[in-house]
Design an enzyme around this catalytic site. Structure first.
Site, mmCIF file in Angstrom:
data_model
loop_
_atom_site.group_PDB
_atom_site.id
_atom_site.type_symbol
_atom_site.label_atom_id
_atom_site.label_comp_id
_atom_site.label_asym_id
_atom_site.label_seq_id
_atom_site.Cartn_x
_atom_site.Cartn_y
_atom_site.Cartn_z
ATOM 1 N N GLY A 20 0.660 -1.196 -0.044
ATOM 2 C CA GLY A 20 0.031 0.025 -0.025
ATOM 3 C C GLY A 20 0.925 1.297 -0.049
ATOM 4 O O GLY A 20 0.646 2.122 -0.724
ATOM 5 N N ARG A 24 7.233 2.039 1.042
ATOM 6 C CA ARG A 24 7.466 0.489 1.271
ATOM 7 C C ARG A 24 7.894 -0.073 -0.170
ATOM 8 O O ARG A 24 8.857 -0.786 -0.022
ATOM 9 C CB ARG A 24 6.658 -0.278 1.861
ATOM 10 C CG ARG A 24 6.937 -1.815 2.150
ATOM 11 C CD ARG A 24 5.821 -2.409 2.938
ATOM 12 N NE ARG A 24 5.165 -1.750 4.144
ATOM 13 C CZ ARG A 24 3.906 -1.718 4.407
ATOM 14 N NH1 ARG A 24 3.124 -2.389 3.807
ATOM 15 N NH2 ARG A 24 3.596 -0.992 5.541
ATOM 16 N N ARG A 43 2.259 11.407 -8.697
ATOM 17 C CA ARG A 43 1.188 11.626 -7.294
ATOM 18 C C ARG A 43 2.179 10.917 -6.335
ATOM 19 O O ARG A 43 1.576 10.542 -5.180
ATOM 20 C CB ARG A 43 0.004 11.038 -7.364
ATOM 21 C CG ARG A 43 -0.968 11.734 -8.507
ATOM 22 C CD ARG A 43 -2.405 11.183 -8.210
ATOM 23 N NE ARG A 43 -3.313 11.985 -9.346
ATOM 24 C CZ ARG A 43 -4.505 12.403 -9.086
ATOM 25 N NH1 ARG A 43 -5.258 11.868 -7.826
ATOM 26 N NH2 ARG A 43 -5.259 12.903 -10.033
ATOM 27 N N ARG A 87 -0.315 -8.394 -3.728
ATOM 28 C CA ARG A 87 -0.478 -7.582 -2.685
ATOM 29 C C ARG A 87 0.423 -8.182 -1.577
ATOM 30 O O ARG A 87 0.251 -9.060 -1.153
ATOM 31 C CB ARG A 87 -2.136 -7.377 -2.418
ATOM 32 C CG ARG A 87 -2.319 -6.398 -1.039
ATOM 33 C CD ARG A 87 -3.470 -5.835 -0.921
ATOM 34 N NE ARG A 87 -3.848 -5.788 0.605
ATOM 35 C CZ ARG A 87 -3.279 -4.892 1.365
ATOM 36 N NH1 ARG A 87 -2.378 -4.037 0.886
ATOM 37 N NH2 ARG A 87 -4.024 -4.511 2.672
ATOM 38 N N SER A 90 -0.607 -4.900 5.325
ATOM 39 C CA SER A 90 -0.926 -5.258 6.561
ATOM 40 C C SER A 90 -2.552 -5.564 7.074
ATOM 41 O O SER A 90 -2.987 -5.003 6.200
ATOM 42 C CB SER A 90 -0.217 -4.075 7.309
ATOM 43 O OG SER A 90 -0.854 -2.783 7.001
ATOM 44 N N ASP A 206 -1.576 -5.401 13.724
ATOM 45 C CA ASP A 206 -2.247 -5.211 14.897
ATOM 46 C C ASP A 206 -3.279 -5.961 15.403
ATOM 47 O O ASP A 206 -3.743 -6.873 14.388
ATOM 48 C CB ASP A 206 -2.866 -3.709 15.214
ATOM 49 C CG ASP A 206 -3.951 -3.331 13.785
ATOM 50 O OD1 ASP A 206 -5.110 -3.664 14.121
ATOM 51 O OD2 ASP A 206 -3.337 -3.173 12.742
ATOM 52 N N ARG A 219 5.840 -0.998 10.788
ATOM 53 C CA ARG A 219 5.116 -1.433 9.537
ATOM 54 C C ARG A 219 5.668 -1.360 8.458
ATOM 55 O O ARG A 219 5.705 -2.072 7.354
ATOM 56 C CB ARG A 219 3.766 -0.599 9.316
ATOM 57 C CG ARG A 219 2.623 -0.811 10.504
ATOM 58 C CD ARG A 219 1.560 0.012 10.076
ATOM 59 N NE ARG A 219 0.483 -0.005 11.254
ATOM 60 C CZ ARG A 219 -0.717 -0.281 11.310
ATOM 61 N NH1 ARG A 219 -1.115 -0.521 9.901
ATOM 62 N NH2 ARG A 219 -1.655 -0.403 12.351
#
Length: 237
Positions: A20, A24, A43, A87, A90, A206, A219
């Site tokens: 996402g 990362r 962007r 994908r 998290s 989490d 993360r």
């Protein structure tokens, strides 16, 4: 080239890993790939292509939520000739057997989102990944000694829900889901619609059960086991 992606035709490998967070994606490219090129930064949604153990692999951010991954994955499949998207994200655990830092593989994604219906009239509430990629992930996880836990994912449009309307326990029981994230349903729908392949690997960041959670920095930097599993699978496809 599209309004959301400045990469030229042929810039992406046939398999793309999709976190996402675009930072990362940069971390993965810098840490794991060789001969890396930044192929798009529109962007600040960064996309890279390089080689992992000599095999071309791409990695690109998807952003948060189904509308965002819906745009980027659709364009990769439709306009850039990408065949496989894994994908790597998290999720928040609804179950005591899914602990923080566990690696999880979506065997299905349930959602109440209107994404699939608005896109092409699909009324399904549960969508599925490509079984060949899932089997490859599980085989590679066994070879690597990684305990990859299969789960039913709740793919939500809403991060902040009203607990007085429905508790997470009630939601998990009603939907039959084990953890929550915000993208896999749209990714699976695009893959199914365009006759491409998708899978979703997650690290539990989490837990609603234990109330343990990773920081934003953790993360970004602590998902090495999941990332390595995704990369090893990518070059086996």
């Amino acid at each position: 080239m599209t309004p959301h992606n400045s990469a030229p035709e042929g810039a992406f490998a046939k398999t793309v890993l999709m976190p996402g967070d675009p930072l990362r994606a940069k971390l993965i490219a810098d840490s794991f790939l060789s001969d890396v090129s930044l192929v798009t930064s529109v962007r600040n949604m960064l996309g890279f292509t390089g080689k992992y153990k000599g095999v071309p692999v791409s990695v690109m951010g998807s952003g948060m939520g189904m509308p965002s991954i819906g745009i980027y994955s659709y364009e990769l499949y439709k306009f850039y000739g990408v065949d496989n998207i894994i994908r790597i994200g998290s999720a928040g655990s609804y179950k005591p057997w899914l602990n923080v830092k566990d690696v999880a593989l979506a065997k299905s994604a349930f959602s109440e989102s209107s994404f699939a219906f608005v896109q092409n009239g699909c009324e399904d509430k549960t969508l599925y990944p490509n079984p060949i990629i899932n089997d490859a992930i599980l085989k590679k996880a066994e070879e690597m000694g990684i305990d990859c836990k299969q789960c039913v994912v709740h793919s939500s449009d809403v991060f902040y829900t009203d607990p007085e309307r429905e508790s997470w326990q009630q939601l998990s029981e009603r939907t039959g889901t084990d953890c929550v994230e915000m993208e896999s349903f749209a990714l699976f729908h695009n893959a199914n619609y365009l006759k491409k392949n998708a899978a979703c690997l997650l690290t539990i960041s989490d837990s609603f059960v234990s109330h343990v959670e990773l920081s934003a920095e953790e993360r970004q930097n602590s998902f090495t086991e999941m990332l390595t599993l995704a990369l090893e699978t990518a070059i086996s496809l």
